[in-house]
Motif scaffolding. Structure first.
Motif, mmCIF file in Angstrom:
data_model
loop_
_atom_site.group_PDB
_atom_site.id
_atom_site.type_symbol
_atom_site.label_atom_id
_atom_site.label_comp_id
_atom_site.label_asym_id
_atom_site.label_seq_id
_atom_site.Cartn_x
_atom_site.Cartn_y
_atom_site.Cartn_z
ATOM 1 N N ILE A 36 -6.592 77.371 -20.018
ATOM 2 C CA ILE A 36 -5.603 76.509 -19.378
ATOM 3 C C ILE A 36 -6.275 75.614 -18.343
ATOM 4 C CG2 ILE A 36 -3.617 76.533 -17.801
ATOM 5 C CD1 ILE A 36 -2.634 79.004 -19.405
ATOM 6 N N LEU A 37 -7.204 76.177 -17.576
ATOM 7 C CA LEU A 37 -7.915 75.376 -16.580
ATOM 8 C C LEU A 37 -8.806 74.319 -17.215
ATOM 9 C CD1 LEU A 37 -8.932 78.045 -13.926
ATOM 10 C CD2 LEU A 37 -7.185 76.285 -13.722
ATOM 11 N N MET A 38 -9.289 74.568 -18.418
ATOM 12 C CA MET A 38 -10.134 73.596 -19.116
ATOM 13 C C MET A 38 -9.355 72.420 -19.673
ATOM 14 S SD MET A 38 -13.099 75.130 -21.511
ATOM 15 C CE MET A 38 -13.046 76.890 -21.352
ATOM 16 N N SER A 39 -8.083 72.603 -19.899
ATOM 17 C CA SER A 39 -7.298 71.558 -20.565
ATOM 18 C C SER A 39 -7.009 70.392 -19.629
ATOM 19 C CB SER A 39 -5.984 72.141 -21.087
ATOM 20 O OG SER A 39 -5.182 72.515 -19.995
ATOM 21 N N GLY A 40 -6.621 69.285 -20.225
ATOM 22 C CA GLY A 40 -6.252 68.095 -19.456
ATOM 23 C C GLY A 40 -7.451 67.257 -19.091
ATOM 24 N N GLY A 41 -7.208 66.289 -18.220
ATOM 25 C CA GLY A 41 -8.289 65.451 -17.722
ATOM 26 C C GLY A 41 -8.532 64.191 -18.497
ATOM 27 N N GLY A 42 -7.804 63.975 -19.565
ATOM 28 C CA GLY A 42 -7.986 62.762 -20.344
ATOM 29 C C GLY A 42 -7.188 61.618 -19.749
ATOM 30 N N SER A 43 -7.483 60.432 -20.174
ATOM 31 C CA SER A 43 -6.728 59.273 -19.703
ATOM 32 C C SER A 43 -5.856 58.757 -20.842
ATOM 33 C CB SER A 43 -7.666 58.186 -19.201
ATOM 34 O OG SER A 43 -8.397 57.652 -20.273
ATOM 35 N N ASP A 44 -4.807 58.054 -20.469
ATOM 36 C CA ASP A 44 -3.898 57.507 -21.472
ATOM 37 C C ASP A 44 -4.516 56.317 -22.203
ATOM 38 O OD1 ASP A 44 -2.015 59.390 -20.746
ATOM 39 O OD2 ASP A 44 -1.108 58.089 -19.228
ATOM 40 N N ILE A 53 -12.920 64.693 -15.915
ATOM 41 C CA ILE A 53 -13.432 65.670 -16.874
ATOM 42 C C ILE A 53 -14.683 66.380 -16.347
ATOM 43 C CG2 ILE A 53 -12.473 64.514 -18.874
ATOM 44 C CD1 ILE A 53 -15.279 63.458 -19.477
ATOM 45 N N PHE A 54 -15.307 65.838 -15.331
ATOM 46 C CA PHE A 54 -16.506 66.441 -14.761
ATOM 47 C C PHE A 54 -16.218 67.192 -13.463
ATOM 48 C CE2 PHE A 54 -18.209 62.757 -17.158
ATOM 49 C CZ PHE A 54 -18.858 63.489 -18.137
ATOM 50 N N SER A 55 -14.991 67.623 -13.260
ATOM 51 C CA SER A 55 -14.637 68.334 -12.032
ATOM 52 C C SER A 55 -15.187 69.764 -12.075
ATOM 53 C CB SER A 55 -13.121 68.367 -11.850
ATOM 54 O OG SER A 55 -12.529 69.167 -12.844
ATOM 55 N N PHE A 56 -15.278 70.371 -10.904
ATOM 56 C CA PHE A 56 -15.779 71.748 -10.783
ATOM 57 C C PHE A 56 -14.938 72.711 -11.608
ATOM 58 C CE2 PHE A 56 -15.344 75.868 -8.643
ATOM 59 C CZ PHE A 56 -16.654 76.302 -8.693
ATOM 60 N N ARG A 57 -13.648 72.458 -11.632
ATOM 61 C CA ARG A 57 -12.726 73.353 -12.338
ATOM 62 C C ARG A 57 -13.016 73.382 -13.834
ATOM 63 N NH1 ARG A 57 -6.881 72.327 -14.151
ATOM 64 N NH2 ARG A 57 -7.514 70.179 -13.850
ATOM 65 N N ARG A 58 -13.310 72.238 -14.432
ATOM 66 C CA ARG A 58 -13.524 72.176 -15.887
ATOM 67 C C ARG A 58 -14.957 72.499 -16.302
ATOM 68 N NH1 ARG A 58 -9.887 67.965 -15.030
ATOM 69 N NH2 ARG A 58 -7.898 68.429 -16.004
ATOM 70 N N ILE A 59 -15.913 72.261 -15.429
ATOM 71 C CA ILE A 59 -17.312 72.461 -15.799
ATOM 72 C C ILE A 59 -17.809 73.858 -15.442
ATOM 73 C CG2 ILE A 59 -19.677 71.656 -15.375
ATOM 74 C CD1 ILE A 59 -18.092 69.770 -17.085
ATOM 75 N N ARG A 60 -17.385 74.397 -14.316
ATOM 76 C CA ARG A 60 -17.906 75.689 -13.845
ATOM 77 C C ARG A 60 -16.883 76.821 -13.885
ATOM 78 N NH1 ARG A 60 -23.088 74.520 -13.946
ATOM 79 N NH2 ARG A 60 -23.719 72.900 -12.523
#
Length: 89
Positions: A36-44, A53-60
C-alpha cells in the motif's frame, strides 16, 4: 465396528498451531502495508515528471516492510507448535 474405532483414534489436527497463525497474519499485514505504501505517486499527465516516486516512503520504507513481512512468514512456518501434554493421556 472397526471403522468406528479408527475414527475415534484419529483426531483432526492442524499442521500449525495458534501461535503460527498469529505470526502469519502479522506477516501478511506487514506485506500488505508495504505494498500500500508503494502505490501511487504517478501523475495524471504523462508529459509531466513527478519526483514523488523517489520519496523515502516508496524507495526505502515500503520494500523494507515487505521484506520484513516475508521474514515473519518464514519464521511462522518454521516455528514449532507447542504440544499439549493433556492430549497424550
Amino acid at each position: 465396528m472397526g471403522e468406528q474405532k479408527r475414527k475415534e483414534q484419529t483426531e483432526s489436527t492442524f499442521i500449525f498451531g495458534k501461535r503460527n497463525y498469529k505470526f502469519m497474519l502479522i506477516g501478511l499485514a506487514c506485506i500488505a502495508v508495504g505494498f500500500i505504501l508503494m502505490s501511487g505517486g504517478g501523475s495524471d499527465d504523462p508529459n509531466v515528471f513527478s519526483p514523488d516516486i523517489f520519496s523515502f516512503r516508496r524507495i526505502r520504507l515500503a520494500p523494507t516492510l515487505v521484506l520484513i513481512g516475508f521474514g515473519i512468514q518464514v519464521y511462522a512456518i518454521l516455528l514449532k507448535p507447542k504440544k499439549d501434554n493433556s492430549s497424550n493421556q
